[in-house]
Motif scaffolding. Sequence first.
Motif, PDB file in Angstrom:
ATOM      1  N   GLU A 227      50.184  20.507  41.246  1.00 29.70           N
ATOM      2  CA  GLU A 227      49.786  20.751  42.635  1.00 29.70           C
ATOM      3  C   GLU A 227      48.282  20.500  42.678  1.00 29.70           C
ATOM      4  O   GLU A 227      47.486  21.370  42.320  1.00 29.70           O
TER       5      GLU A 227
ATOM      6  N   HIS B 287      45.202  32.093  38.154  1.00 29.50           N
ATOM      7  CA  HIS B 287      45.026  33.533  38.332  1.00 29.50           C
ATOM      8  C   HIS B 287      46.263  34.242  37.801  1.00 29.50           C
ATOM      9  O   HIS B 287      47.288  33.599  37.555  1.00 29.50           O
TER      10      HIS B 287
ATOM     11  N   PHE C 138      42.308  33.362  45.677  1.00 22.26           N
ATOM     12  CA  PHE C 138      43.467  33.612  46.542  1.00 22.26           C
ATOM     13  C   PHE C 138      43.416  35.091  46.960  1.00 22.26           C
ATOM     14  O   PHE C 138      42.360  35.609  47.278  1.00 22.26           O
TER      15      PHE C 138
END
Length: 556
Positions: free
Chosen positions: A257, A103, A164
């Motif tokens: 991650e 994003h 998110f």
Amino acid sequence: MQKKWWHGKVAYQIYPKSFQDSNGDGIGDLRGIINRLDYLKELGIDIVWLSPIYCSPLADQGYDISDYYRIDPRFGTMEDMDELIAEAKKRDMYILMDLVVNHCSDEHAWFRKACEDPDGEYGKYFYIEDLKDGKLPCNWRSYFGGSVWEPLPGHPDKCYLHLFHKKQPDLNWENPKLREEVYKMINWWLDKGLAGFRIDAIINIKKALPWKDYPADREDGLCSVQHMLADAVGVGEFLGEMRDRTFEPHEAFTAGEVFNEKPGDLPNFIGDHGYFSTMFDFNETICGGSPKGWYDARPVTPDDYRRCCFESQRKIGDIGFLCNIIENHDEPRGVSRYLPAEGCHDAGKKLLATMNFMLKGLPFLYQGQEIGMENIPFHSIEEADDISTQDEYQVALAAGLSPEDALNAVARFSRDNARTPFQWTAGTHAGFTTGTPWLRVNPNYVRINLEAQRKNADSVYQFYRRLIALRKNTDYADTVVYGDLIPVWEDQKNLMAYYRRSAEKSLLVIGNFQNEAQRVTVPGGWKRILINNLPELETDGNAITLAGWQAVVLEA
Ligand code: GLC
Ligand code: CA
């Protein structure tokens, strides 16, 4: 597994906003990091990851990027960044930036243009959909609470996707033009001499399409994004392309991650020709978690901790190298989490350090871990800065907890715990800033700070230095870095023990996670003590009695 230059190294994460302020504005900055490079070198660090320092409205503390090509003025200038890279090189150190490309920020020019003309070129950089009879495309819950869909500014009949925060619109990786933009940006940074990246939230770039609802898993009628991720197929095509176009030609080091990779996918991710050099082991950090929210999580016991570590070790085998962490900027402090309250003292902290550090993989420290920084007390929810703490507090209240219980529940997991300023000294604001720190300093800085620990040969800090020195000692490095990991005494409560074995040497790592002593008998005996977190070790032939919270590394 092929040997790589970085296998024997030690890595360290800096959360720049809270590391060291150099100009008194209360915000840590690049100059502060440059000034502390010698400190990191003294500790024994080789690879340094900086959490995001790009231009950002800081809605999610820099994980919402509004310009990938510029440094946020609060952190410094591009000249500072170039200087940091150059100064690190002089010290044989490697700088990694954070690559946040699932994003961007809603203040990024791409998103602004997408809002101006949703059907134009930039509209296709995002996931923008029409509301059908006012209905959202699907019922997924964003990681920070609420729907993943938000009305598109200026277009009440449209909405955009954000897994998110709503200020973090998801980039549409299905669009080859967007991917080209991302690769161009990555190459631009690598051409500058950056050693590589830590890669943020990357599993999320592949969405299961078309949009569809999954069964709601909370009262809000929404469902966790995990259900969608389990269905998403093909993330590897994006990741392989990104590697081929950027990381591989630059021989960059990358740490992903990655949560929820599919079973059997590890070799593709971090095998010899994996998408990334390595990825983080989050098995301990997810332990005890609940789909209901933080308030419902159960504490991690020492036996859970051992089981999680060994599970990961068995899973990775000889496929590649995971990064071993005790904490990061998204987690509470490990010493407050994995040690029972009665064990959260210097001996316990050294024990946890030993158990984690001696595992096979790349030790990845987080700033402050090396001095045993702890969680911070919370007196009211207004003290919380972190957006997920705010959300989880509401979730806890909605589940019927009293405000006091809700606060206690979120205080245990708040991301602020790890984000409080680094405790350099016992002086004003712990030596972090001469101004007013952006986030409150943990009041225990008078007791826990680097200045005091540097002078004290028995401190947690000096203990970390010894662990790092052992990893780099040419007599032992091959065993510490590449030796097989063989768990032992797995049914002995509150005890964690394993061998590290190579053709030349055998090391035995043992730790006692309780107040009471524990006895073990080492078949075949042992030769010498390499690491001990207490002054003595009680032995009787091949039998060893570990005092409460004692940890040792023996040459067997
Ligand atoms: C990663 C980051 C976290 C951030 C999120 C969204 O999990 O570590 O801090 O909030 O991605 O970018
Ligand atoms: Ca500053």
